[in-house]
Design an enzyme around this catalytic site. Structure first.
Site, mmCIF file in Angstrom:
data_model
loop_
_atom_site.group_PDB
_atom_site.id
_atom_site.type_symbol
_atom_site.label_atom_id
_atom_site.label_comp_id
_atom_site.label_asym_id
_atom_site.label_seq_id
_atom_site.Cartn_x
_atom_site.Cartn_y
_atom_site.Cartn_z
ATOM 1 C CD GLU A 1 13.978 3.633 24.527
ATOM 2 O OE1 GLU A 1 14.666 3.296 23.544
ATOM 3 O OE2 GLU A 1 12.830 3.193 24.727
ATOM 4 N N PRO B 1 0.818 -1.207 0.000
ATOM 5 C CG PRO B 1 -0.649 -1.486 1.772
ATOM 6 C CD PRO B 1 0.596 -2.038 1.174
#
Ligand code: ADP
Ligand code: MG
Ligand code: ZN
Length: 633
Positions: free
Chosen positions: A443, A223
């Site tokens: 993180e 798409p």
């Protein structure tokens, strides 16, 4: 509009029509409806007259009947009797008893017609006329180019069998005004389409030599890669009308309507030839016919009609049918044979150069500030489709407006990449200091594991700003250049990086949080693909154990092995992920001082660039890791 709404408005409409019908018949023709007429003998009639019961008499010479009314206070009773032949006394008798009398000498035929008109035709007109009006109203509400509902028409077609003509008004034969210059990064696809353009421009040249030009081409790809755009560009390049219809529009509420629509579409197209018929999302009608237990008659009929139209049309005139899909594997084989969609044109996700070119096209439409480097943006968006990239430029422009500037800056672009990847910044989520600390370590864990492995892409950004996607922070890695292959070592390194977040939590807090769920999912997915698809596990070697379900729409692989093997696969996947987990733990253990330092820095600053991160990591303070090997890339 969905089916339920459609059904509800139909119900309301039927009820309203019935109410109107009843109301009209009651108020306009009471004598017809008030059919409580009692038939009596002639002698009874005479007796009633003589007893002064009768108030009005009406003689109908058409049917030779006498209707008479007897009033009893408010109540009125109507009787009918047959005229006795040659009763010459009647008039005198009626006079004598003061009865109002009249004769009705009808123009028989017109009376009956009038009666018929009022009682049958008018209600029908109201019924279907109302349907037509409602249909128009609905269409107006849905906008002009939306699919027609075929409400009134469909209803009429339902009842009378003859009105099943489709109205394909939504199919506009228009010039698109889009050219190949508006499509970037799809050079192969464009090359394949050039021939079609030349055929449409000049069909005679081809027919003169006896060449048969392709009737149809199928654009396949994920798409947002520009399939619809390419189809429009073909029409624009050739300067021919463009008929667009979506596959789902064929599949209608009433059986047989889809097929009629196909017929109409091709009829219109042949009037405007040379032209392009574009069927978007063709998989909605073109699904393989034999699969599954439940068959869909309507869809199959439509598909059959489409197949026969594609065989039937006279290609001398130059009609080319283009279709787009992202599920080519589900299409019916009959659609793909030569003479129908015999060309298959892949429209893939753009590569690095393609991404930059697409960004450039869309950047030309907005006002850009100086010193814009679209190359960096292209590099940080591997896997993005053309639609994503167009969206990034637009988001950047929106951000510039929000900040009261009239030009887009590089910062806007960088920020909008984050927005498209991870969602908007979420201001409402306020993390406690402790949670912020955990997210920072998490993180930083990812980032350090990435930096310490040779096969990992460099870290470009670490942030702990919550996003609307639900992410509480993310670490972004950007490859220096486009990668088309992934080695086994790189895949393993990637799993280790994904495990780095959880590993940091365990190491520092001796605790686990839910924040790692997405990491775990991705690590497992990658490990599973390594085992079942890429033949990268020692245990199974080069054997395909799964089959990809849908190439363009993502979706995992379907296992094609025995149950016993499936269990072994699970064990192998688990082993691979655990291996990455242990490696991450080891790296973080060795660099825990840097982990502390960077995590606290991140907690304060909330966003750290790749450069800052590497500066702290490599600063020679006695804890700097030996990065020589890792940092050569
Ligand atoms: P698809 O039909 O493949 O799903 P579209 O053709 O509808 O995708 O693309 C959506 C939008 O994305 C286009 O209108 C265009 O703005 C942008 N886009 C997609 N691919 C490209 C491309 N290769 N070049 C320029 N713009 C593109
Ligand atoms: Mg499309
Ligand atoms: Zn994570």
């Amino acid at each position: 509009m969905d089916d339920q709404k459609k059904r509800r408005s139909m119900l309301i409409y039927v009820i309203v029509a019935l109410v109107i019908y009843l109301f009209l018949s009651r108020s306009l023709f009471p004598q017809i409806m008030n059919a409580t007429i009692t038939t009596v003998d002639y002698s009874q009639f005479l007796a009633d007259v003589e007893a002064d019961k009768v108030d009005e008499v009406e003689l109908n010479t058409g049917s030779n009947t006498i209707r008479f009314v007897e009033k009893d206070g408010e109540e009125e009773r109507i009787y009918e009797t047959t005229l006795f032949p040659n009763d010459t006394q009647l008039v005198a008798l009626l006079r004598e008893h003061n009865v109002d009398f009249s004769a009705n000498i009808p123009d028989q035929s017109s009376g009956i017609w009038f009666y018929m008109l009022l009682s049958y035709v008018l209600p029908l007109l109201i019924f279907f006329g109302g349907g037509w009006l409602l249909n128009r109203q609905l269409k107006k509400q849905m906008g002009d180019d939306s699919p027609s509902m075929n409400f009134g028409g469909g209803f009429g077609g339902f009842g009378m069998g003859g009105l099943g003509r489709s109205n394909v008004k939504e199919v506009k034969g228009e010039e698109t005004g889009v050219t190949f210059r508006d499509v970037a990064g799809q050079d192969e696809a464009k090359d394949s389409l050039v021939e079609i353009v030349s055929f449409l421009k000049n069909p005679d040249k081809y027919t003169a030599i006896g060449a048969r030009c392709p009737r149809g081409a199928l654009l396949v790809g994920p798409p947002g890669t520009g399939k619809t755009l390419l189809a429009r560009a073909v029409a624009g390049e050739a300067g021919v009308p463009f008929f667009q219809i979506s596959g789902s529009e064929f599949v209608e509420m009433f059986v047989g309507r889809g097929a009629a629509k196909v017929r109409d579409l091709f009829k219109q197209a042949s009037e405007k030839a040379p032209c392009i018929v574009f069927i978007d999302e063709i998989d909605a009608v073109g699904k393989r016919r034999d699969t599954g237990l439940t068959s869909n008659d309507e869809r199959e009929q439509t598909l059959n009609q489409l197949l026969s139209e594609m065989d039937g049309f006279d290609n001398q005139k130059g009609i080319v049918v283009l279709a787009a899909t992202n599920r080519p594997e589900s299409l019916d084989q009959a659609l793909l044979r030569p003479g129908r969609f015999d060309r298959r044109i892949p429209v893939e996700l753009p590569d690095l150069a393609g991404r930059e070119a697409i960004l450039q096209i869309h950047a030309d439409d907005v006002k850009m500030g100086p010193n814009i480097d679209l190359g960096i943006i292209a590099r940080s968006t591997p896997g993005a489709s053309g639609a994503d990239l167009a969206n990034i430029i637009n988001e950047a422009a929106l951000r510039a407006v929000r900040n009261g500037r009239n030009r887009v800056s590089q910062d806007d672009l960088v920020e909008s990449v984050d927005v498209v990847i991870a969602g908007e910044k979420k201001k409402s989520t306020v993390l406690s200091e402790h949670e912020k600390e955990i997210v920072s370590y998490h993180e930083t864990g990812h980032a350090i594991v990435a930096a310490m492995q040779k096969g990992s892409a460099p870290v470009s950004k670490i942030t702990i700003v919550p996003r609307t996607s639900g992410a509480l922070g993310f670490t972004m890695q950007v490859e220096e250049d486009e990668r088309f292959l992934t080695t086994r070592q790189e895949a393993k390194d990637k799993i280790a990086v994904l495990c780095g977040g959880r590993a940091a939590e365990e190491l520092i807090f001796n605790e686990m949080t839910t924040g790692a769920s997405n990491d775990i999912e991705r690590a497992t997915q990658l490990a599973r693909a390594m085992v079942t698809q890429y033949g990268m596990s020692e245990k199974f070697g080069m054997v395909a154990l799964g089959q990809q379900r849908n190439r363009y729409l993502g979706g995992g692989a379907e296992l094609t092995c025995s149950e016993g093997t499936a269990q072994e696969i699970d064990a192998e996947v688990q082993r691979l992920v655990e291996e990455g987990h242990q490696k991450a733990l080891k790296i973080l253990q060795e660099n825990r001082f840097k982990l502390h330092e960077i995590a606290h820095y991140l907690q304060r600053k909330e966003t750290v660039t790749g450069e800052e991160f590497m500066n702290i990591l490599t600063r020679d303070d006695g804890f700097a890791p030996k990065l020589a090997a890792a940092q050569t890339q």
